[in-house]
Design an enzyme around this catalytic site. Structure first.
Site, PDB file in Angstrom:
ATOM      1  N   ASP A 136      35.430  33.493  41.961  1.00 60.05           N
ATOM      2  CA  ASP A 136      36.632  32.792  41.536  1.00 60.05           C
ATOM      3  C   ASP A 136      36.438  31.307  41.853  1.00 60.05           C
ATOM      4  O   ASP A 136      35.656  30.950  42.734  1.00 60.05           O
ATOM      5  CB  ASP A 136      37.836  33.351  42.300  1.00 60.05           C
ATOM      6  CG  ASP A 136      39.108  32.570  42.019  1.00 60.05           C
ATOM      7  OD1 ASP A 136      39.430  32.383  40.849  1.00 60.05           O
ATOM      8  OD2 ASP A 136      39.737  32.131  42.998  1.00 60.05           O
ATOM      9  N   CYS A 182      23.677  66.091  69.524  1.00 66.72           N
ATOM     10  CA  CYS A 182      22.738  65.820  68.423  1.00 66.72           C
ATOM     11  C   CYS A 182      23.474  65.901  67.096  1.00 66.72           C
ATOM     12  O   CYS A 182      24.674  66.186  67.043  1.00 66.72           O
ATOM     13  CB  CYS A 182      21.561  66.800  68.448  1.00 66.72           C
ATOM     14  SG  CYS A 182      22.029  68.500  68.056  1.00 66.72           S
TER      15      CYS A 182
END
Length: 790
Positions: A492, A14
């Protein structure tokens, strides 16, 4: 200098387990660790002050195991015991190897190494560096095989536990519905016989896990299960003793509670494990792309070997239809290669001598000879797999809150269970032990934080895997999370919005003139010259012999071709040479369209022009329109002239352009946008984009670009398809939404479940079933991400 390792950890049940391991590793000097419950892995970065051995020992002291892989090698050229001892000694000095045993008589080496920390090729290279050679006897089982075997063991445990618990389950029908059963079913000895193996053989793992955690000052799910089931079991033992000691005493037994609880919890863990195996399908698919064998030439002989045995510099033969085993360069032959599985390029690509080939792509036509340049973990496919593995094992920021809460959760729950028992025993039903015990057990069982621990990592695992299948590589869970908050994208121009390769767009001359021009330009290295040569080849024009070639700096070129004087250049060249018939007022205005115009004169007479441009990608406008519908503001950032940049921007629907920016200024422009309160993603492909990619909140590299740009980015788009950018944003939004759903369910489940159990409404076995199903529901909800349409 730091080193990073990924350790496979066995025994975590767990979130309390993973949190405790992470906390203890980070307490050690020189260690920085992230532990992921869902992937069962710890990513540990070590500085010079720490060693891998220390990290492994820390994990083992906490009661967990670090998974190892066994490798068997045939070792050649050993002549005496000194040889085997030397190899064994050197291998055992390697911190990634747990144990190495070399047997001189059998000429074999058995090596156990920590899974994922090294590989077969590296170990063989280490042996070869000592002057010996080695070949694998049998490849070790991969992680998926291990998980399948583990899943089978879990299933068998559940089946045995269910068979033993079934007679006890029937006794519940007597209590709940007053159903008549043979008296033997209610006999304490009968129930003891069935409950004991479930409690202490099948359920022994919970005692072991609880002991290991309590021994080191921690508490996890195992503590809750061991406490709850032991309370029910030993109270039933007490009642059985009273049954023996007191004539006519009717015992109140809870053997069925402990046995059925263990069965249901194991069933829930099995369902959870089975669902988790589906979350790693994307990684398995990537690994399956790799070729298993390679045809190499060694000592003049052609032979088949495992792909792990290929070393840099090997000569490989790849026949039509075969997968390319490793990355390399063609030294002989021509072919057509399908690279779609890695680059996203849909059309096959022609390859010849000196061209690069990518491992896992498919050779479609010709037989080629390849020189291996990247093998093992250095190949493009291995790099992609590593990125996906790291992403699936990393933590998003949203997980931190869940980790903090689950770390304190188990002790708080034990406290609530004790208070519940006290209130029931002393207040609600004064002096009555049984109802107090039942309520306390229900609280212990229903409050397990498994669902809380799985909520985030499972969604990250599925989300990054789904993205990888589409060609989107997130380098970590935090980058998947960051992308959903982006409001501005900066693109770009060259190589990102455009194809990055100039082509002829307008031809105002005849083919004879083009033949002369292309012949002259074939002697130039300029990208625009190459575009003209490619156009001539496309039209099947033969290139002619060239004399007196001269490059006129900043203006163009001139040459003698087929006894004709050819001039190609700009207006300055035409004016400088004094070309007749040149009237720039009547020239087509290509430059306003973002194109470069090249003027042509033959024998001092102006004859026309050629327009060359870096064309916009086919999908660019659609991608930008989609980004706008997602509420993203799009900006173009380029070093090009403003006129050219605006022309390109207008054609794809971008309203804001930042032009004329020097490479070193790009990062500053991103910072300026961030200072205005914007969350910025930068998209680029070149070396000059790397600083801007690193500065942005999310850096996205186009996968067709340079390795430096890809390294600097947080996210990589394989191939050059811009439509993957809005898809990446959509995947980020869907994953974060899924995580929030999981956390809501996990928090809500425990918030509602604990008080309901405390007031006595839930029977312990119902609480166990609800706890098991809560974890399964979280994993199942995460798996819905696999159905997201991108």
């Amino acid at each position: 200098m730091s080193e990073a390792y990924t350790l496979n950890i066995e025994g975590m049940t767990c979130a309390a387990c993973s949190n405790r391991i992470e906390k203890m590793l980070n307490k050690q000097q020189g260690m920085d660790a992230q532990v992921n419950l869902s992937t069962e892995k710890a990513m540990v970065e070590l500085t010079e002050d720490a060693t891998l051995e220390q990290a492994v020992q820390t994990v083992q002291k906490l009661g967990y195991n670090v998974q190892t892989t066994e490798l068997e090698l045939n070792v050649h050229q050993m002549t005496c015991a000194a040889c085997s001892n030397r190899i064994e000694k050197v291998l055992n000095k390697d911190s990634t190897i747990k144990e190495a045993v070399v047997n001189l008589s059998t000429e074999k080496a058995t090596i156990n190494y920590y899974t994922n920390t090294t590989n077969t090729a590296t170990i063989i290279e280490r042996i070869q560096s000592l002057g010996y050679d080695a070949t694998p006897i049998e490849q070790a089982h991969d992680d998926s095989d291990r998980k399948l075997k583990s899943l089978k063991r879990k299933r068998n445990k559940v089946l045995i536990s269910a068979l033993l618990s079934f007679p006890l389950l029937l006794t519940m029908l007597v209590h709940l519905f007053n159903v008549h059963l043979p008296s033997i079913f209610m006999n304490p000895w009968f129930q003891l016989v069935f409950a004991t193996p479930v409690q202490f053989i099948i359920g022994w793992q919970f005692y072991v896990g609880a002991y290991k955690n309590l021994r080191t000052g921690g508490a996890n799910m195992d503590v809750l299960v061991a406490l709850g089931t032991s309370a029910a079991y030993f109270y039933s033992i007490y009642e059985t003793i009273k049954y023996v000691m007191i004539d006519g005493y009717t015992p109140h037994l809870y053997f069925e509670t402990s046995a059925v609880l263990i069965t249901l919890i194991l069933f829930g863990k099995y369902l959870e494990a089975r669902a988790k195996t589906q979350t790693s399908n994307a990684l398995t698919s990537l690994l399956n792309l790799q070729a298993k064998d390679a045809r190499v030439i060694r000592d003049g002989q052609e032979m088949m070997i495992g792909v792990d045995e290929v070393v840099e510099g090997d000569r490989l033969i790849i026949k039509p239809g075969e997968k390319i085993p490793v990355d390399g360069i063609i030294v002989n032959g021509e072919t057509v290669v399908d690279e779609s599985m890695l680059t996203g390029e849909s059309l096959p690509i022609e390859k010849g001598v000196d061209d690069e080939l990518i491992g896992a792509t498919i050779n479609q036509s010709g037989r080629v000879e390849l020189r291996a340049t990247k093998v093992g973990q250095d190949t493009a496919l291995a790099s992609i797999v590593k990125v996906v593995e790291d992403a699936q094992g990393s933590k998003a920021n949203i997980q931190r809150l869940a980790d903090v809460i689950s770390g304190y959760f188990v002790p708080i729950v034990i406290g609530i269970a004790v208070m519940t028992f006290i209130i029931w025993y002393f207040v609600v039903n004064s002096g009555q032990f049984e109802p107090a015990l039942v309520a306390a057990i229900s609280v212990l069982v229903i409050a397990c934080p498994c669902a809380l621990g799985l909520a985030t990592p499972t969604s990250i695992m599925v989300g990054t895997g789904k993205a990888a299948e589409a060609g989107i590589l997130f380098k970590g869970g935090e980058h998947l999370e960051n992308l959903h908050s982006i409001d501005t994208i900066v693109l770009d121009k060259t190589g990102t919005i455009t194809n990055g390769k100039p082509v002829v767009t307008n031809l105002d001359i005849d083919h004879n003139t083009l033949q002369l021009v292309a012949s002259a330009e074939n002697h130039s290295e300029h990208p625009l010259a190459k575009a003209i040569v490619e156009e001539a080849k496309r039209l099947d024009l033969e290139l002619l012999e060239v004399n007196d070639f001269e490059s006129v700096t900043g203006k163009g070129i001139q040459a003698s071709v087929n006894c004709e004087h050819v001039l190609i250049g700009n207006r300055k060249l035409m004016d400088h040479i004094g070309v007749s018939g040149f009237d720039q007022q009547h020239l087509p205005d290509y430059e306003s369209q973002g194109k470069t115009q090249m003027l042509i004169a033959i024998n001092q007479q102006f004859v026309g022009s050629i327009a060359v441009a870096d064309t916009v990608k086919d999908e660019a406008k659609e991608a930008i329109d989609t980004l706008k519908t997602q509420g993203i503001h799009v900006i173009m950032l380029t070093g090009d002239h403003e006129l050219t940049a605006k022309a390109i921007a207008q054609s794809v629907g971008i309203d804001e352009v930042i032009a004329g920016v020097l490479p070193e200024e790009k990062a500053d422009k991103i910072s300026n946008l961030q200072s205005d309160g914007r969350r910025v993603a930068m998209i680029g492909d070149g070396i000059n984009d790397a600083p801007a990619l690193a500065t942005a909140d999310s850096g996205i590299a186009i996968g067709t670009g340079t390795e430096i740009a890809i390294e600097a980015a947080d996210i990589t788009i394989l191939g050059g398809d811009l439509m993957l950018i809005p898809k990446a944003i959509k995947m980020s939004h869907e994953t974060i939404k899924n995580i929030k759903q999981n956390l809501f369910w996990a928090f809500g489940y425990n918030t509602l479940g604990i008080p309901i159990a405390a007031i006595g409404i839930l029977a312990p076995w119902i609480a166990g079933l609800a706890m098991a199903l809560s974890s399964v529901s979280v994993v199942t909800n995460a798996l819905r991400l696999k159905r997201v349409k991108l």
